[in-house]
Structure formats: structure tokens, C-alpha cells
Design an enzyme around this catalytic site. Structure first.
Site, short mmCIF file in Angstrom:
data_model
loop_
_atom_site.label_atom_id
_atom_site.label_comp_id
_atom_site.label_asym_id
_atom_site.label_seq_id
_atom_site.Cartn_x
_atom_site.Cartn_y
_atom_site.Cartn_z
N ASP A 1 47.75 33.15 23.70
CA ASP A 1 46.48 32.82 22.94
C ASP A 1 46.13 33.73 21.95
OD1 ASP A 1 46.17 30.19 24.15
OD2 ASP A 1 45.16 31.15 26.04
N HIS B 1 46.52 38.22 32.09
CA HIS B 1 47.00 36.97 32.45
C HIS B 1 47.10 36.88 34.08
CE1 HIS B 1 49.52 33.60 33.29
NE2 HIS B 1 49.04 33.16 32.20
N1 CMC Z 1 39.45 42.24 28.68
C1 CMC Z 1 38.98 43.31 29.45
N2 CMC Z 1 39.36 43.45 30.81
C2 CMC Z 1 40.11 42.43 31.43
C3 CMC Z 1 40.57 41.19 30.61
C4 CMC Z 1 40.40 41.42 29.72
N3 CMC Z 1 40.79 40.26 28.78
N4 CMC Z 1 41.26 40.48 31.65
C5 CMC Z 1 41.16 40.84 32.85
N5 CMC Z 1 40.50 42.17 32.82
C6 CMC Z 1 40.24 43.05 33.84
C7 CMC Z 1 39.09 42.51 34.58
O1 CMC Z 1 37.68 43.14 34.46
C8 CMC Z 1 39.34 43.24 36.16
O2 CMC Z 1 38.86 44.46 36.10
P1 CMC Z 1 38.68 45.09 37.70
O3 CMC Z 1 39.88 45.09 38.58
O4 CMC Z 1 38.20 46.33 37.44
O5 CMC Z 1 37.72 44.03 38.13
C9 CMC Z 1 40.96 43.12 36.01
O6 CMC Z 1 41.33 43.19 34.56
C10 CMC Z 1 41.70 41.91 36.55
O7 CMC Z 1 41.17 40.66 35.93
P2 CMC Z 1 40.83 39.43 36.93
O8 CMC Z 1 39.66 38.70 36.03
O9 CMC Z 1 40.53 39.73 38.19
O10 CMC Z 1 42.26 38.82 36.65
P3 CMC Z 1 42.47 37.11 36.88
O11 CMC Z 1 43.83 37.03 37.05
O12 CMC Z 1 41.59 36.41 37.72
O13 CMC Z 1 42.24 36.53 35.41
C11 CMC Z 1 42.48 36.01 33.07
C12 CMC Z 1 43.31 36.37 34.45
C13 CMC Z 1 43.52 35.39 32.22
C14 CMC Z 1 41.35 34.82 33.20
C15 CMC Z 1 41.67 37.24 32.43
O14 CMC Z 1 42.73 38.06 32.21
C16 CMC Z 1 40.96 36.67 31.43
O15 CMC Z 1 39.56 36.53 31.21
N6 CMC Z 1 41.50 37.11 30.01
C17 CMC Z 1 40.67 36.66 28.82
C18 CMC Z 1 40.82 35.28 28.67
C19 CMC Z 1 42.26 34.69 28.17
O16 CMC Z 1 42.73 35.30 27.44
N7 CMC Z 1 42.65 33.64 28.74
C20 CMC Z 1 44.04 32.89 28.47
C21 CMC Z 1 45.00 33.13 29.61
S1 CMC Z 1 46.77 32.47 29.09
C22 CMC Z 1 46.61 31.05 28.50
C23 CMC Z 1 46.33 29.90 29.59
O17 CMC Z 1 46.41 30.39 30.64
O18 CMC Z 1 45.34 29.07 29.41
#
Ligand code: CMC
Length: 428
Positions: A363, A306
Site C-alpha cells: 500500500d 506487515h
Molecule cells: N508504524 C509504526 N510502528 C509500527 C507499524 C507502523 N506502520 N507497524 C507495526 N508497528 C510496531 C507496533 O507498534 C509494534 O510495536 P511493539 O512491539 O513495540 O508494540 C510492532 O511494530 C508490531 O506491530 P503489531 O501491530 O503488533 O503487528 P501486527 O502484525 O499485528 O500488525 C499491521 C501488522 C500491518 C497491522 C501493522 O504493521 C500496521 O498497522 N501497519 C500500518 C497499516 C498498513 O500499512 N496496513 C497494510 C498491510 S499490507 C496490505 C493488507 O494486508 O491489506
């Protein structure tokens, strides 16, 4: 609110920036005068360090895993409150007394029918259309039906539109489901609760009485509470940005629904259950954990991670508990729940997930419950949209009632060509 100063030195020039404090949470640097004083913008794609507004609705402490609505912890609201009560709280700032709650519930109940002509929109969609596509279209169309409440400068108009949106969204969502399965639409019933009415409109048929199972009604209501608002997330910011131009609230909520659909946001509940189905049994988990950690593989653990929570999402805690309650009430047991629990355990002990502070989010478990209740995966994000409508509406109202509100207009770091002369087609 205490105001301090921060000092920034750019090109040898010192600029004082006010530091503003909220009631809790990090202070913010007020950079509104920065461009005028320095000729420079700040750069923050993805808004990782930017507060876009003042808000008194929802507070999140991502490090501690805290979520408060108007000061009340989400765990307490989920345990003791109802979705109608939380809706009132989000909209009005205080918990209602008994009369206020009864009046609010009555008003919402009496707005649940949609204009009969709106029902014709559905037949313009393919039966296999994703229900979120249908929701974007039909909710957007509401502005063509309720002209009498779209004067956003009038607080009474804003209240009526807000009530209409909260009341009609379950009807519209249930109709999206009914259309996809080829069953007749059911009209709302005023003797049922907000959530009981939605369950009946979704799963009932005109041929027989539909019996609302109290435990399922309660679980569904709790799921709505857990999704009701979440501060300045992508879809809420979309609603605010759309609304900042003066667009009508029905159009703004349709914009929010479009944004919510993406798999990084509300679409993750659908993606998370699809992922658990693909993993299937616990023995396959290590393979998927390795894939999630592989930088060259786009696979991510859906329902994990998140932007704000760097701790367990407090909504996931309640959601996990609710799985068992629904299983007990319906006397079912989905083996995917065991797979999910095991996946969580393995991930939470893996250095990759520990180091990046990736925890289950709202989720991760919701799909298992929704599937047990009988919803197809394509409806999951629709349910999120249904519940989040109250948050969107509360945030939109807060923005429009702010006398200092301005159109949202970010700037950019331009990386395209500098000025050049047009070359006629025959010379290219
Ligand atoms: N699985 C594997 N690696 C992950 C995941 C994951 N679910 N989420 C983040 N990472 C890694 C990502 O690869 C990155 O690694 P690095 O620093 O080495 O590049 C690091 O963790 C930070 O991730 P980010 O994408 O830069 O973080 P963000 O804050 O931009 O993204 C997120 C947050 C929710 C989009 C992301 O964690 C994600 O894609 N999660 C899966 C989708 C999900 O469950 N979304 C629902 C969120 S809660 C409900 C809502 O908001 O609607």
C-alpha cells in the site's frame, strides 16, 4: 506430506500431536484432538501462530519476502502475465494455454453486465457515501439477483457464481465511482480488455469516445495482479468463515469487502496517501518518524509493516517501479513520490524500524500511482477489493470443494462473570 509427532505434557498427561508438513513453509501441529484428550483449548487471538486451513493457492515466506501464486513468483507474474491469466491460475491451479485463456476471458467478458435493477440500488445511497460502503451493499445485493447460481453444493453453480463475481465487480466498482461524481453509468464494452473496460467505465463519458492509454491499462492490470490474492489474510479468512456456514458466495464476498475496508488492511492504501499528503515535504519526515515511534501517539506509518512480511514486501518493489512508468506515460510528476522515497530511506535506516522489521508494504506506493491515474483516495480500497475478489473466490471454492470442510467455530477464554442469580429490577 510427511507426518511426525510432537509431544505435549499437560497436568502430567502426555499427548501426542501429529506434525504435518506442507510442500514448503513451517510444519504445523495438528491440535484438532487436543480438547478431546486434554480438556484444554489453545489460545491465539490474532492467529499469530495458527494455520486455519490447508491451501494450495498462495505461499508467502515473510522472512525472505517471497510471494508465490500456485508456485509462480509474484515478480514474474507481474512482469509477464495479465490479470485474466493470473485469475485463471488462482482459480484452476495451472497457467492456461492460449485456448483456455481465450475461453476464460470470453466468459468473464460476457458476464460483465449487471442486472438493470441492480443499478437502482445506487440511488438509495447518499452521493457522498464512501464507495466501500456502496460496495458492501451492492455486492451483498447480488445474491438477491443470481439465485440460479447459489447452490453451493453444485460445482457448476460455484463456477458460474465465481465468474459472475469476477466479471461484475469492475462494473459495480466503476458505478460506485460514477455515482459519487454524478455522472451516468457506462455499460461495459466487450471489445476491451478486463482492465481497459474498467478504466473506460470509470473515466469515460457517453458524450465522447474514451481512449484507453496502453501504459496505464498495463499498470492498472499489474496493480490488479499484485492484489489478486494473499493467503489467509483478514478478509480472505472472513470470506472463508462466512462461507463455512454454507452462506452464498455473493454474501461471503460482501463480508470480505467489509473486512478489507479497515485501515489495518485494505484501507491502508487510502490512509497511506492521506499520510503522505499530510507530511507533504521531506523536511517534515523526521517529525512523523518520531510520532510513529512514540508509544503514546496512535500515529503509525501507513503502508509500513506487515503481519507476515519481515522483509521488503515483493509487491512494493513492483509497485515502486510502476510509479515511474505511469509518471512517464502520463507525463506527470507528483512530488509526493520523492517524499515517499525519502520516508522509506529514513525509516529503513532507523533502529526502531530495523529492530521491528518494518518495511514498505503493497500500500505504500500504490496510492501515488492511483492518484496519478485519476482515482480519488476513496476509490483506492475499492480497487483492492476488485482485484482481491478473484483470490476470495478461489479460496472460497477451495474450501467448499474440500470434503472435510467444517463450519469455522473458534472457542474462547471466558473472562466474564461466573453464574449468578437474576435480581428483579426493583431490587437493583
Ligand atoms: N508504524 C509504526 N510502528 C509500527 C507499524 C507502523 N506502520 N507497524 C507495526 N508497528 C510496531 C507496533 O507498534 C509494534 O510495536 P511493539 O512491539 O513495540 O508494540 C510492532 O511494530 C508490531 O506491530 P503489531 O501491530 O503488533 O503487528 P501486527 O502484525 O499485528 O500488525 C499491521 C501488522 C500491518 C497491522 C501493522 O504493521 C500496521 O498497522 N501497519 C500500518 C497499516 C498498513 O500499512 N496496513 C497494510 C498491510 S499490507 C496490505 C493488507 O494486508 O491489506
Amino acid at each position: 506430506m510427511s507426518d511426525n509427532q510432537a509431544t505435549l505434557t499437560i497436568d502430567g498427561k502426555t499427548i501426542d500431536l501429529p506434525v504435518k508438513s506442507g510442500t514448503i513453509g513451517p510444519d504445523v501441529l495438528d491440535i484438532r484432538k487436543l480438547y478431546g484428550q486434554s480438556g484444554k483449548f489453545t489460545y491465539d487471538p490474532g492467529f499469530t501462530s495458527t494455520a486455519s486451513c490447508d491451501s494450495a493457492i498462495t505461499y508467502i515466506d515473510g522472512d525472505e519476502g517471497v510471494l508465490l501464486h500456485r508456485g509462480y513468483p509474484i515478480g514474474q507474474l507481474a512482469e509477464h502475465s495479465s490479470f485474466m491469466e493470473v485469475s485463471y491460475l488462482l482459480l484452476n491451479g495451472e497457467l492456461p494455454n492460449q485456448d483456455e485463456l481465450a475461453n476464460f476471458t470470453r466468459t468473464i467478458t460476457r458476464h460483465t453486465m449487471v442486472h438493470e435493477q441492480l443499478t437502482k440500488f445506487y440511488s438509495g445511497f447518499r452521493r457522498d457515501a464512501h464507495p466501500m460502503a456502496v460496495m458492501c451493499g451492492v455486492v451483498g445485493a447480488l445474491s438477491a439477483f443470481y439465485h440460479d447460481s447459489t447452490d453451493i453444493a453444485d460445482p457448476q453453480n460455484r463456477t458460474i457464481s465465481s465468474h459472475r463475481l469476477i466479471a461484475k465487480i469492475p462494473t459495480i466498482a466503476a458505478m460506485a465511482y460514477k455515482y459519487s461524481v454524478g455522472q451516468p453509468f457506462l455499460y461495459p464494452r466487450n471489445d476491451l480488455s478486463y482492465t481497459g473496460n474498467f478504466l473506460r467505465m470509470t473515466f469515460g463519458v457517453p458524450a465522447e469516445e474514451y481512449e484507453v492509454i496502453p501504459e496505464v491499462e498495463r499498470a492498472m492490470d499489474r496493480i490488479f495482479i499484485l492484489h489478486a490474492d494473499h493467503e489467509q489474510n483478514a478478509s480472505t479468512s472472513t470470506v472463508r468463515l462466512a462461507g463455512s456456514s454454507g452462506a452464498n458466495p455473493f454474501a461471503c464476498i460482501a463480508a470480505g469487502i467489509a473486512c478489507l475496508w479497515g485501515p489495518a488492511h485494505g484501507g491502508a492504501n487510502e490512509a497511506a496517501l492521506n499520510m503522505l499528503r499530510e507530511i507533504g515535504t521531506p523536511d517534515k519526515i523526521p517529525h512523523y518518524i518520531e510520532r510513529a515511534k512514540d508509544k503514546n501517539d496512535p500515529f503509525r506509518l501507513m503502508g509500513f509493516g506487515h503481519r507476515v512480511y519481515k522483509n521488503y514486501d515483493p509487491r512494493a518493489t513492483v509497485m515502486q517501479k510502476t510509479v515511474r512508468e505511469v509518471f512517464d506515460a502520463l507525463k506527470v510528476n507528483d512530488p509526493l513520490f520523492e517524499t515517499a522515497l525519502r520516508l522509506e530511506e529514513i525509516a529503513l535506516n532507523d533502529p526502531y524500524f530495523i529492530e521491528k522489521k518494518l518495511f514498505p508494504n503493497v500500500d505504500f506506493y500504490s496510492g501515488i500511482i492511483l492518484s496519478a491515474i485519476g482515482f480519488p483516495t476513496t476509490m483506492f480500497t475499492v480497487l483492492f477489493a476488485l482485484a482481491r475478489t478473484v483470490g476470495w473466490v478461489a479460496q472460497w471454492n477451495e474450501m467448499i470443494s474440500d470434503p472435510g470442510q467444517k463450519i469455522g467455530r473458534p472457542r474462547q477464554l471466558y473472562t466474564g462473570p461466573t453464574q449468578r442469580d437474576y435480581i428483579p429490577l426493583d431490587q437493583r
